[in-house]
Structure formats: structure tokens, C-alpha cells
Design a protein around this motif. Sequence first.
Motif, PDB file in Angstrom:
ATOM      1  N   ASN A 145       7.491 -41.189  40.777  1.00 37.05           N
ATOM      2  CA  ASN A 145       6.352 -40.370  40.351  1.00 37.05           C
ATOM      3  C   ASN A 145       6.824 -39.118  39.617  1.00 37.05           C
ATOM      4  N   LEU A 146       7.857 -38.471  40.136  1.00 38.81           N
ATOM      5  CA  LEU A 146       8.401 -37.288  39.479  1.00 38.81           C
ATOM      6  C   LEU A 146       8.966 -37.637  38.101  1.00 38.81           C
ATOM      7  N   PHE A 147       9.610 -38.797  38.010  1.00 37.14           N
ATOM      8  CA  PHE A 147      10.169 -39.234  36.728  1.00 37.14           C
ATOM      9  C   PHE A 147       9.061 -39.460  35.704  1.00 37.14           C
ATOM     10  N   MET A 148       8.001 -40.137  36.115  1.00 36.61           N
ATOM     11  CA  MET A 148       6.873 -40.406  35.225  1.00 36.61           C
ATOM     12  C   MET A 148       6.225 -39.098  34.776  1.00 36.61           C
ATOM     13  N   GLN A 149       5.985 -38.190  35.701  1.00 40.53           N
ATOM     14  CA  GLN A 149       5.388 -36.897  35.379  1.00 40.53           C
ATOM     15  C   GLN A 149       6.274 -36.116  34.411  1.00 40.53           C
ATOM     16  N   ASN A 150       7.569 -36.118  34.674  1.00 43.71           N
ATOM     17  CA  ASN A 150       8.515 -35.409  33.808  1.00 43.71           C
ATOM     18  C   ASN A 150       8.520 -36.015  32.407  1.00 43.71           C
ATOM     19  N   GLN A 151       8.491 -37.330  32.300  1.00 41.65           N
ATOM     20  CA  GLN A 151       8.515 -37.991  30.990  1.00 41.65           C
ATOM     21  C   GLN A 151       7.242 -37.710  30.188  1.00 41.65           C
ATOM     22  N   LEU A 152       6.106 -37.668  30.870  1.00 41.19           N
ATOM     23  CA  LEU A 152       4.855 -37.346  30.169  1.00 41.19           C
ATOM     24  C   LEU A 152       4.896 -35.928  29.611  1.00 41.19           C
ATOM     25  N   ARG A 153       5.401 -35.004  30.398  1.00 40.49           N
ATOM     26  CA  ARG A 153       5.495 -33.615  29.936  1.00 40.49           C
ATOM     27  C   ARG A 153       6.560 -33.465  28.842  1.00 40.49           C
ATOM     28  N   HIS A 154       7.633 -34.223  28.954  1.00 39.05           N
ATOM     29  CA  HIS A 154       8.672 -34.213  27.918  1.00 39.05           C
ATOM     30  C   HIS A 154       8.093 -34.704  26.598  1.00 39.05           C
ATOM     31  N   GLN A 155       7.340 -35.795  26.645  1.00 38.03           N
ATOM     32  CA  GLN A 155       6.724 -36.338  25.432  1.00 38.03           C
ATOM     33  C   GLN A 155       5.709 -35.363  24.854  1.00 38.03           C
ATOM     34  N   ALA A 156       4.958 -34.674  25.710  1.00 38.62           N
ATOM     35  CA  ALA A 156       3.998 -33.684  25.229  1.00 38.62           C
ATOM     36  C   ALA A 156       4.714 -32.557  24.488  1.00 38.62           C
ATOM     37  N   SER A 157       5.841 -32.116  25.016  1.00 34.46           N
ATOM     38  CA  SER A 157       6.615 -31.070  24.341  1.00 34.46           C
ATOM     39  C   SER A 157       7.153 -31.560  23.006  1.00 34.46           C
ATOM     40  N   LEU A 158       7.631 -32.812  22.972  1.00 36.40           N
ATOM     41  CA  LEU A 158       8.116 -33.376  21.707  1.00 36.40           C
ATOM     42  C   LEU A 158       6.991 -33.480  20.683  1.00 36.40           C
ATOM     43  N   ASP A 159       5.817 -33.913  21.119  1.00 46.54           N
ATOM     44  CA  ASP A 159       4.668 -34.001  20.222  1.00 46.54           C
ATOM     45  C   ASP A 159       4.278 -32.624  19.694  1.00 46.54           C
ATOM     46  N   VAL A 176      15.384 -28.817  29.136  1.00 45.80           N
ATOM     47  CA  VAL A 176      15.272 -28.724  30.596  1.00 45.80           C
ATOM     48  C   VAL A 176      14.649 -30.003  31.152  1.00 45.80           C
ATOM     49  N   ARG A 177      13.660 -30.546  30.449  1.00 43.51           N
ATOM     50  CA  ARG A 177      13.055 -31.816  30.893  1.00 43.51           C
ATOM     51  C   ARG A 177      14.079 -32.954  30.849  1.00 43.51           C
ATOM     52  N   GLU A 178      14.947 -32.955  29.842  1.00 44.64           N
ATOM     53  CA  GLU A 178      15.979 -33.990  29.757  1.00 44.64           C
ATOM     54  C   GLU A 178      16.938 -33.887  30.933  1.00 44.64           C
ATOM     55  N   ARG A 179      17.332 -32.670  31.280  1.00 44.51           N
ATOM     56  CA  ARG A 179      18.227 -32.466  32.432  1.00 44.51           C
ATOM     57  C   ARG A 179      17.537 -32.901  33.720  1.00 44.51           C
ATOM     58  N   ASN A 180      16.258 -32.593  33.846  1.00 44.28           N
ATOM     59  CA  ASN A 180      15.507 -32.991  35.028  1.00 44.28           C
ATOM     60  C   ASN A 180      15.417 -34.513  35.118  1.00 44.28           C
ATOM     61  N   ALA A 181      15.217 -35.182  33.985  1.00 43.49           N
ATOM     62  CA  ALA A 181      15.164 -36.645  33.965  1.00 43.49           C
ATOM     63  C   ALA A 181      16.489 -37.241  34.424  1.00 43.49           C
ATOM     64  N   GLU A 182      17.602 -36.636  34.016  1.00 46.98           N
ATOM     65  CA  GLU A 182      18.922 -37.109  34.448  1.00 46.98           C
ATOM     66  C   GLU A 182      19.066 -37.014  35.967  1.00 46.98           C
ATOM     67  N   LEU A 183      18.627 -35.891  36.533  1.00 45.56           N
ATOM     68  CA  LEU A 183      18.723 -35.710  37.987  1.00 45.56           C
ATOM     69  C   LEU A 183      17.882 -36.738  38.740  1.00 45.56           C
ATOM     70  N   ILE A 184      16.658 -36.933  38.260  1.00 51.89           N
ATOM     71  CA  ILE A 184      15.761 -37.878  38.934  1.00 51.89           C
ATOM     72  C   ILE A 184      16.291 -39.302  38.806  1.00 51.89           C
ATOM     73  N   ALA A 185      16.787 -39.669  37.621  1.00 44.68           N
ATOM     74  CA  ALA A 185      17.345 -41.014  37.422  1.00 44.68           C
ATOM     75  C   ALA A 185      18.561 -41.234  38.317  1.00 44.68           C
ATOM     76  N   THR A 186      19.377 -40.202  38.486  1.00 49.74           N
ATOM     77  CA  THR A 186      20.528 -40.313  39.383  1.00 49.74           C
ATOM     78  C   THR A 186      20.063 -40.534  40.815  1.00 49.74           C
ATOM     79  N   ASN A 187      19.022 -39.818  41.221  1.00 47.02           N
ATOM     80  CA  ASN A 187      18.485 -40.013  42.570  1.00 47.02           C
ATOM     81  C   ASN A 187      18.027 -41.457  42.776  1.00 47.02           C
ATOM     82  N   ILE A 188      17.310 -41.988  41.798  1.00 46.10           N
ATOM     83  CA  ILE A 188      16.812 -43.364  41.912  1.00 46.10           C
ATOM     84  C   ILE A 188      17.984 -44.342  41.976  1.00 46.10           C
ATOM     85  N   ALA A 189      18.993 -44.113  41.148  1.00 48.45           N
ATOM     86  CA  ALA A 189      20.153 -45.008  41.125  1.00 48.45           C
ATOM     87  C   ALA A 189      20.931 -44.960  42.442  1.00 48.45           C
TER      88      ALA A 189
END
Length: 131
Positions: free
Chosen positions: A101-115, A18-31
Amino acid sequence: MAISFDKALGIHQYTVGVRERNAELIATNIAQADTPGYKAKGMDFQKALQAASSGASISLDLTNGRHIPASKTVAGEVLYRTPTQPDTGDGNTVDVDLERNLFMQNQLRHQASLDFLGGKFKGLTKAIKGE
């Protein structure tokens, strides 16, 4: 005795996707920040996580007998984000600072889940080896 990965890994096995899908959406918004008329999109993380963990899926309609049946696991409903800045005249609703900011927050939480998952797998490996 069999290992139940659902019990061993818990909800974190679903949060990664779900975090990966959210990252895709946010990256698309930025692009698309400079695209006139583009509307920023987002997702309700809790609803997406519930859908992912329940195994909800959708199937595609067959309009021809030669079509191959297919289904896709639901990764959460994509919604339009409520604009947080005044309209600049081109109809674009992307707030780049908010998206970053949303992208950074999402990536930190994604990394926490991976860890967390990595730690779970290390524990399972030790249990299998009898350490």
C-alpha cells in the motif's frame, strides 16, 4: 533575463528524488519479507524533503592522503518502521500488505510530481518560444 529553475519548478524538483529513494526502501522491505531478522525501514518524508531542498550534504572522512574527497547529498534519514503485526517468531518486521500500500501511494504521488514538472517544462518551453 535568466530563468530561475528553483522558482519555476518549486518543491516538485526535489520531491521526485525523495519519492524515488522512498520507493527503493519500500521495495527492499518487500524483497526482504521472508528474511529472518530483517527490520522494515522507512523515512520521514517531510524531513527528507527539507534536507533535499536545503541542499544538505555530508562529506566522507579521508583516512588516507590518497583518498579522493567526496560528498553526498542527504536524501533523508533511514529509520526502522514500527511493527504493525505480531512477531512471527523469526524477528522479521515487514508487513507485506502495508508495504504494498505504501509503495502504491508513493508511486501515485511520484507520478503526480512528474506530471506537474512536465507541465512546468511545457510552460517554460512556450515562454521561451514566445507562444
